[in-house]
Design a protein around this motif. Structure first.
Motif, short mmCIF file in Angstrom:
data_model
loop_
_atom_site.label_atom_id
_atom_site.label_comp_id
_atom_site.label_asym_id
_atom_site.label_seq_id
_atom_site.Cartn_x
_atom_site.Cartn_y
_atom_site.Cartn_z
N PRO A 171 7.57 25.60 33.32
CA PRO A 171 6.21 25.18 33.70
C PRO A 171 5.21 25.63 32.62
O PRO A 171 5.54 26.45 31.75
CB PRO A 171 5.96 25.94 35.01
CG PRO A 171 7.31 26.36 35.50
CD PRO A 171 8.16 26.54 34.29
N GLN A 182 1.97 40.61 28.41
CA GLN A 182 3.43 40.73 28.42
C GLN A 182 3.95 41.18 27.05
O GLN A 182 4.90 41.96 26.96
CB GLN A 182 4.08 39.40 28.83
CG GLN A 182 3.96 39.08 30.32
CD GLN A 182 4.80 40.01 31.19
OE1 GLN A 182 5.67 40.74 30.72
NE2 GLN A 182 4.53 40.00 32.49
N PHE A 214 7.72 29.80 38.84
CA PHE A 214 8.89 29.67 37.96
C PHE A 214 10.17 29.83 38.78
O PHE A 214 11.11 29.02 38.69
CB PHE A 214 8.81 30.73 36.85
CG PHE A 214 9.68 30.49 35.66
CD1 PHE A 214 11.06 30.51 35.75
CD2 PHE A 214 9.12 30.27 34.40
CE1 PHE A 214 11.87 30.31 34.64
CE2 PHE A 214 9.93 30.05 33.28
CZ PHE A 214 11.30 30.09 33.41
N GLY A 250 1.71 43.85 38.17
CA GLY A 250 2.24 42.49 38.29
C GLY A 250 3.10 42.05 37.12
O GLY A 250 3.80 41.04 37.22
N THR A 251 3.09 42.80 36.04
CA THR A 251 3.88 42.39 34.86
C THR A 251 5.37 42.38 35.16
O THR A 251 6.14 41.68 34.50
CB THR A 251 3.62 43.32 33.66
OG1 THR A 251 3.79 44.67 34.10
CG2 THR A 251 2.23 43.14 33.11
N ASP A 309 0.24 36.76 36.91
CA ASP A 309 1.69 36.89 36.74
C ASP A 309 2.44 36.67 38.06
O ASP A 309 3.57 36.19 38.06
CB ASP A 309 2.05 38.28 36.17
CG ASP A 309 2.08 38.27 34.64
OD1 ASP A 309 1.93 37.18 34.04
OD2 ASP A 309 2.25 39.35 34.05
N VAL A 335 12.11 37.63 37.55
CA VAL A 335 12.52 36.23 37.47
C VAL A 335 13.46 36.02 36.28
O VAL A 335 14.45 35.29 36.37
CB VAL A 335 11.27 35.31 37.39
CG1 VAL A 335 11.67 33.86 37.19
CG2 VAL A 335 10.42 35.46 38.65
N GLY A 357 7.25 36.82 29.91
CA GLY A 357 7.70 37.80 30.92
C GLY A 357 9.13 37.52 31.39
O GLY A 357 9.93 38.44 31.56
N GLU A 384 2.52 32.82 38.32
CA GLU A 384 3.41 32.23 37.31
C GLU A 384 4.87 32.52 37.63
O GLU A 384 5.73 31.66 37.49
CB GLU A 384 3.06 32.77 35.92
CG GLU A 384 1.68 32.32 35.43
CD GLU A 384 1.49 32.50 33.93
OE1 GLU A 384 2.48 32.68 33.20
OE2 GLU A 384 0.33 32.45 33.48
N ALA A 385 5.13 33.74 38.08
CA ALA A 385 6.51 34.14 38.33
C ALA A 385 7.08 33.46 39.57
O ALA A 385 8.21 32.97 39.56
CB ALA A 385 6.59 35.66 38.48
N THR A 409 3.05 27.91 31.45
CA THR A 409 2.91 29.25 31.99
C THR A 409 3.30 30.29 30.93
O THR A 409 4.37 30.86 30.96
CB THR A 409 3.77 29.32 33.28
OG1 THR A 409 3.77 30.60 33.79
CG2 THR A 409 5.21 28.89 33.04
N PRO A 467 7.36 38.59 36.60
CA PRO A 467 8.12 37.68 35.74
C PRO A 467 9.41 38.32 35.19
O PRO A 467 10.39 37.60 34.96
CB PRO A 467 7.17 37.35 34.59
CG PRO A 467 5.83 37.81 34.99
CD PRO A 467 5.98 38.78 36.11
#
Lengths: 327, 333
Positions: free
Chosen positions: A57, A93, B169, B127-128, B162, B134, A65, B165-166, A59, B131
């Protein structure tokens, strides 16, 4: 030896590394079916399948990350940020996570991953498809930053980046993609990260540069040679860690140093190179260190007049070289 | 069926449910010791798990310690104890000593990590880690492994980019991730109603195309049940689940916070009456697995463990200053 375009060298090295090591995979926006907006990853989906060539996506933070997590779990991600200008959402990140993973875990964890990003202007990309963002990352311990200028180095440094146990930012100058052609060895030897390369030997002045600047400096050096001025051109290739030995040797060789980069001057890579020379080789110099860099504006404009006024040129580099030679 | 105790109906043995309680009590005791040491001026910083032990214990037991991965956050003391850390490792971290397996004393306490146990190192920007989980799950899927990755965070963190996004994903790629929100009602001083425009964090799952589940985070057995379901689903290739455990942060945000400036003592006392550790204790008594004598024995064992850990950690050496430059990159020492 095969003669390849810069973009072909990147594509081929990436494909060869994927074939060599099943842990290597690519992820990013439009890298799969479309083969990348510049076509760097063309054909990889067909060859390696959608598990290893992942269209993500839109992102950027998750692209990096997710790559960090995958690398922790034993894979080797090559993440593509479609334009270097769009890397900023992923900076947390990159700087808080990837750069610090090994250090903060006391060597328990690491991030063997590559982030590829096309950078630089001269392609009508306007403010947000033209930026040079390398200096944002060269300040950060834990990261490595490479900026190949030739097809051979594009291939060799990508191999080295993929095989490196730490995160590497791989910036590819998009104006070089289809304008530069060169010999690339058949072997799969990497080009070591952290080593600059003398691209032209000379005795009167030294130009230290990287990326597109290398080609401008080499063409300018050819012109100066007609006037009896011999220019030495050092291609940094890696911006972090800088090759201190090669930089000092190049500076001492002529005693006159011009640093050239498209990125703007203030706190750019040239500032660090200049400081390094001033700290260690000041008394070997015959002239003040000079820098020729992008102007102090946020980015280059879309109008051709504005873009041209921003970009470095062979004429401009040659003029700066002549001025230094006359000093 | 009415007389089958809840834990057995869920597939937990008597020994397992007692062990679950012991970890909760141990986490509380380690946490309280850290506060004591902080107020005595011996450790500079504490960040607490108090009030969230039941949620973490339920989740920890629903996962497989032999193969699953964790991306925890800074309140997951009970979880990492279940995962193999000890009072000693966490007091070493509190004292910032070289032997701390999380970071060798480089990070603040609560920044868990241990490669041997598949606990990925975490940082402070919130929050890092989402992802990262994931990405780990993506690796599991690519290699055809049946492990899942668990990632936890507070409700405040569910507002970070994040998180979005995570989860998106993971939803698109149907990855084996358990997103576990420990909703403790406060992001430092900002209450839930000023953080979320929707009623529940779990409601957000709908936007990512997978299930969101709300669970009473003060009920370890109920948390076990819902996490177990999510884990089983993920292992079967059914994709991620967002679980929101409703808890309450009984302590201030950290040792540097004074929560009297933003919430009443009555509110905290009311929450304390619903403490998940006490509820589990009452449950064990009600099913005849715990009596006063057994409880006293457990208390003494924990006390001895925490005392030993404190003494050990206090005496342990700090990292030598010359190690400052180590491990920026590989093989660079």
């Amino acid at each position: 030896m095969a003669v390849k375009l810069y973009i072909e060298a990147i594509h081929d090295a990436l494909a060869e590394e994927m074939a060599r090591d099943a842990r290597v995979f690519v992820l990013g926006e439009d890298v799969g079916v479309r083969g990348g907006v510049f076509r760097v990853t063309q054909g990889l989906l067909e060859r390696f399948g959608e598990a290893r060539v992942i269209d993500t996506p839109l992102t950027e933070s998750a692209i990096v990350g997710v790559a960090i997590g995958a690398s922790a779990a034993g894979l080797i991600p090559v993440a593509e940020i479609q334009f270097a200008d769009f890397i900023l959402p992923a900076v947390n990140q990159i700087i808080s996570e990837a750069a610090k993973m090994r250090y903060r875990s006391n060597n328990d964890w690491n991030c063997p991953m590559v982030i590829r990003a096309p950078y630089g202007g001269g392609v009508h990309g306007a403010l947000y498809h033209s930026q040079s963002v390398e200096a944002l990352f060269t300040h950060v311990p834990g990261l490595k930053v490479v900026t190949p200028a030739t097809p051979a180095d594009a291939a060799g440094l990508l191999r080295a980046a993929i095989r490196d146990p730490d995160p590497v930012l791989y910036f590819e100058h998009k104006k070089l993609y289809r304008s530069v052609r060169g010999e690339v060895a058949e072997s799969d030897d990497p080009v070591p990260i952290g080593r600059a390369k003398v691209q032209r030997e000379g005795d009167d002045i030294t130009v230290i540069t990287y990326g597109l600047g290398v080609h401008l400096a080499l063409e300018a050096a050819g012109r100066l040679a007609d006037d009896g001025i011999s220019a030495h051109v050092l291609d940094l290739r890696t911006l972090r860690p800088l090759d201190e030995e090669a930089i000092l040797e190049a500076a001492r060789r002529t005693g006159k140093v011009l640093i050239v980069h498209e990125d703007n001057k203030v706190c750019g890579v040239g500032a660090e190179v200049s400081a390094m020379i001033a700290e260690h080789a000041l008394f070997d110099l015959d002239a003040p260190i000079r820098r020729l860099a992008g102007p102090e504006v946020p980015a280059m404009g879309f109008a051709p007049t504005l873009e041209k006024a921003y970009m470095l040129s062979v004429d401009g580099v040659a003029e700066a070289m002549r001025a230094l030679a006359r000093f | 069926m009415a007389d089958v105790p809840r834990h057995r109906a869920l597939g937990l043995t008597d020994a397992q449910v007692l062990e679950m309680y012991r970890y909760m009590a141990l986490a509380r005791a380690v946490d309280e010791r850290m506060w004591l040491l902080n107020r005595a001026g011996k450790v500079p910083f504490v960040i607490s798990c108090q009030g969230q032990e039941a949620a973490q214990a339920g989740a920890g037991f629903a996962l497989d310690r032999g193969r699953d991965w964790l991306c925890p956050y800074y309140r997951d003391l009970c979880l990492v104890l279940i995962w193999g850390h000890t009072a000693r490792t966490e007091l070493l971290a509190a004292f910032a000593k070289a032997e701390d397996p999380n970071s060798g004393g480089r990070q603040m306490p609560g920044h868990y990590g241990d490669r041997r146990l598949r606990i990925l190192s975490g940082s402070s920007p919130v929050g890092t880690q989402i992802p990262h989980a994931v990405g780990i799950a993506l690796a599991m899927k690519m290699r055809g492994e049946d492990a899942v990755c668990y990632v936890s965070f507070g409700e405040g963190t569910s507002n970070q980019g994040d998180f979005h996004e995570a989860l998106n994903f993971a939803g698109v790629h149907k990855l084996p991730v358990i997103f576990f929100c420990e909703n403790n009602k406060y992001a430092i001083s900002v209450p839930e109603r000023r953080q979320l425009a929707c009623a529940n964090v779990a409601d957000r799952a709908q936007g990512y195309g997978f299930e969101g589940v709300i669970v009473d985070g003060m009920d370890a057995l109920e948390v076990y049940r819902v996490v177990r379901e999510a884990v089983d689903k993920a292992r079967r290739g059914g994709g991620p689940t967002l679980i929101e455990a409703k808890t309450y942060r009984l302590s201030p945000h950290s040792s540097d916070d004074d929560d009297r400036s933003y919430r009443s003592r009555e509110e905290v006392e009311e929450a304390r009456r619903g403490d998940g550790i006490e509820r589990m204790r009452q449950y064990l008594v009600s099913v005849g697995l715990l009596d006063e004598e057994a409880e006293e024995r457990m208390r003494q064992t924990i006390r001895a463990e925490v005392d030993e850990a404190t003494e050990y950690a206090e005496r342990a050496p700090y990292a030598a200053p010359e190690t400052l430059m180590h491990h920026v990159y590989a093989e660079e020492v």
